[in-house]
Enzyme design. Structure first.
Site, mmCIF file in Angstrom:
data_model
loop_
_atom_site.group_PDB
_atom_site.id
_atom_site.type_symbol
_atom_site.label_atom_id
_atom_site.label_comp_id
_atom_site.label_asym_id
_atom_site.label_seq_id
_atom_site.Cartn_x
_atom_site.Cartn_y
_atom_site.Cartn_z
ATOM 1 N N ALA A 175 0.838 -1.195 0.000
ATOM 2 C CA ALA A 175 0.000 0.000 0.000
ATOM 3 C C ALA A 175 0.874 1.246 0.000
ATOM 4 O O ALA A 175 1.335 1.706 -1.053
ATOM 5 C CB ALA A 175 -0.928 -0.030 1.218
ATOM 6 N N ARG A 176 1.115 1.800 1.166
ATOM 7 C CA ARG A 176 2.019 2.922 1.380
ATOM 8 C C ARG A 176 2.740 2.680 2.698
ATOM 9 O O ARG A 176 2.179 2.082 3.620
ATOM 10 C CB ARG A 176 1.253 4.256 1.461
ATOM 11 C CG ARG A 176 0.818 4.832 0.137
ATOM 12 C CD ARG A 176 1.986 5.393 -0.652
ATOM 13 N NE ARG A 176 1.550 6.120 -1.842
ATOM 14 C CZ ARG A 176 1.359 5.578 -3.031
ATOM 15 N NH1 ARG A 176 1.520 4.269 -3.172
ATOM 16 N NH2 ARG A 176 0.982 6.314 -4.059
ATOM 17 N N ASP A 222 7.078 -3.738 0.262
ATOM 18 C CA ASP A 222 7.343 -3.125 -1.038
ATOM 19 C C ASP A 222 7.405 -1.609 -0.907
ATOM 20 O O ASP A 222 7.944 -0.934 -1.786
ATOM 21 C CB ASP A 222 6.249 -3.519 -2.036
ATOM 22 C CG ASP A 222 6.605 -3.147 -3.466
ATOM 23 O OD1 ASP A 222 7.718 -3.510 -3.901
ATOM 24 O OD2 ASP A 222 5.788 -2.492 -4.136
ATOM 25 N N GLU A 276 11.007 6.899 1.009
ATOM 26 C CA GLU A 276 11.484 6.212 -0.187
ATOM 27 C C GLU A 276 12.299 7.195 -1.014
ATOM 28 O O GLU A 276 11.836 8.310 -1.252
ATOM 29 C CB GLU A 276 10.309 5.675 -1.014
ATOM 30 C CG GLU A 276 9.536 4.574 -0.316
ATOM 31 C CD GLU A 276 8.424 3.985 -1.189
ATOM 32 O OE1 GLU A 276 8.365 4.329 -2.393
ATOM 33 O OE2 GLU A 276 7.636 3.193 -0.669
ATOM 34 N N HIS A 313 9.650 -0.812 -3.699
ATOM 35 C CA HIS A 313 8.523 -0.296 -4.474
ATOM 36 C C HIS A 313 8.616 -0.714 -5.949
ATOM 37 O O HIS A 313 8.288 0.063 -6.854
ATOM 38 C CB HIS A 313 8.426 1.226 -4.352
ATOM 39 C CG HIS A 313 7.016 1.728 -4.426
ATOM 40 N ND1 HIS A 313 6.604 2.881 -3.814
ATOM 41 C CD2 HIS A 313 5.907 1.222 -5.042
ATOM 42 C CE1 HIS A 313 5.313 3.079 -4.039
ATOM 43 N NE2 HIS A 313 4.868 2.086 -4.784
ATOM 44 N N SER A 349 7.050 -3.518 -7.156
ATOM 45 C CA SER A 349 5.977 -4.431 -7.543
ATOM 46 C C SER A 349 5.226 -3.956 -8.781
ATOM 47 O O SER A 349 4.932 -4.748 -9.682
ATOM 48 C CB SER A 349 4.999 -4.624 -6.383
ATOM 49 O OG SER A 349 4.364 -3.401 -6.041
#
Length: 312
Positions: A223-224, A248, A253, A272, A274
């Site tokens: 998600a986040r 992920d 980030e 991140h 995915s």
């Protein structure tokens, strides 16, 4: 004549297929974008620099429709979208297939200890036993978030004989309501986060939720990063209060090189990637935009519409 401001990165896929009679202003930089959007009615100005995207939106004073490849648009100024009444179509579902596959990959990776298998190969070491002995079959997963991604995660896990319970507002089989799932956290082997980033979901997994989970439970977050209280997660992983985490997404980030999550043996960081683990993202996005453009020019509704009041 309808004016469009569009990133030049998508130009090869769009230009030959655009209908006649449009004034298209292509741009290749954030500075060019601000100039291109000044008179634009339609905008598609995705950039890696999200702050630059926000500034471009502020400069687009005549914008009526904003398109984006991003599903989550929480980095844009919602007040601007609301005040100007801009219709927004986002990338919901564009990356759903690959993200759903990534969830299964992450769960299998942890269940079978496959990271240690890869490391053994790097060492040219022949293992005599498997470093992971869990089976997905017969395990129980709690799926928070039942949008385009969640709807694809569920059947993929069902194919592995995982018992999936979904958190959603509308009742149904194997469904928990928004006020029910916390009391049931201790029943699940996998906690999968596929919720949108909204004020309601920020920090929804905190110290209390982590303490309620099984000692071998694994969190999967696509998600986040903000939906998890990250310091609380680090503490739980460090103390082995839960089994592990496949992340992920993180906060921030990119994750700084000295961040403790990198070194925790029960944390799996996939940077991140995915949504990027595919070769069809831009093709799907271009096709959707062209379909929506036809609808827009005919005065028909576009989709999927992002609601800035809800944040998804």
């Amino acid at each position: 004549m309808t004016i469009l401001a569009i990133s030049g990165l998508i130009r090869p896929m769009l230009e030959p297929r655009l209908p006649a009679g449009l004034d298209v202003r292509w741009f290749m930089s954030a500075e060019e974008a601000k100039s291109a959007v000044a008179d634009a009615e339609i905008g598609w100005f995705d950039m890696n620099d999200q702050a630059a995207m926000a500034e471009t939106l502020r400069a687009a004073k005549k914008l009526k429709w904003l398109n984006s490849i991003y599903a989550g648009l929480d980095f844009l100024p919602m007040d601007v979208l609301i005040e100007r009444g801009i219709t927004v179509t986002n990338g919901a579902g564009i990356n759903a297939i690959t993200i759903a596959e990534y969830v299964v990959m992450g769960m299998l990776n942890i269940a079978k200890g496959y990271r240690e298998v890869v490391r053994a190969q790097d060492r040219h070491e022949w293992l005599l036993d498997s470093p992971g002995k869990r089976e997905l079959a017969g395990s129980k997963a709690l799926l928070l978030g039942y949008g385009a991604i969640g709807k694809l995660i569920e059947p993929r896990l069902a194919a592995f004989d995982v018992d999936v319970s979904v958190v959603r507002r509308s009742p149904g089989e194997n469904t928990l309501g928004p006020d029910e799932w916390r009391a049931r956290l201790g029943e699940f082997d996998w906690i999968i986060l596929a919720v949108p980033a909204t004020p309601e979901t920020e920090g929804m997994i905190g110290a209390g939720e982590l303490a309620a989970m099984k000692s071998d439970a694994v969190i999967v977050n696509i998600a986040r990063g903000s939906v998890i209280d990250q310091p609380a997660l680090i503490e739980a992983l460090t103390n082995k209060a839960i089994g592990g985490a496949f992340l992920d997404v993180t906060t921030p980030e990119p994750l700084p090189a000295d961040h403790p999550l990198w070194s925790l043996p029960n944390a799996h960081i996939s940077m991140h990637l995915s949504g990027r683990a595919q070769d069809k993202m831009f093709v799907r996005s271009a096709n959707r935009f062209l379909e929506n453009l036809g609808r827009y020019l005919r005065g028909e509704p576009v989709a999927p519409v992002f609601d800035p009041r809800l944040g998804y």
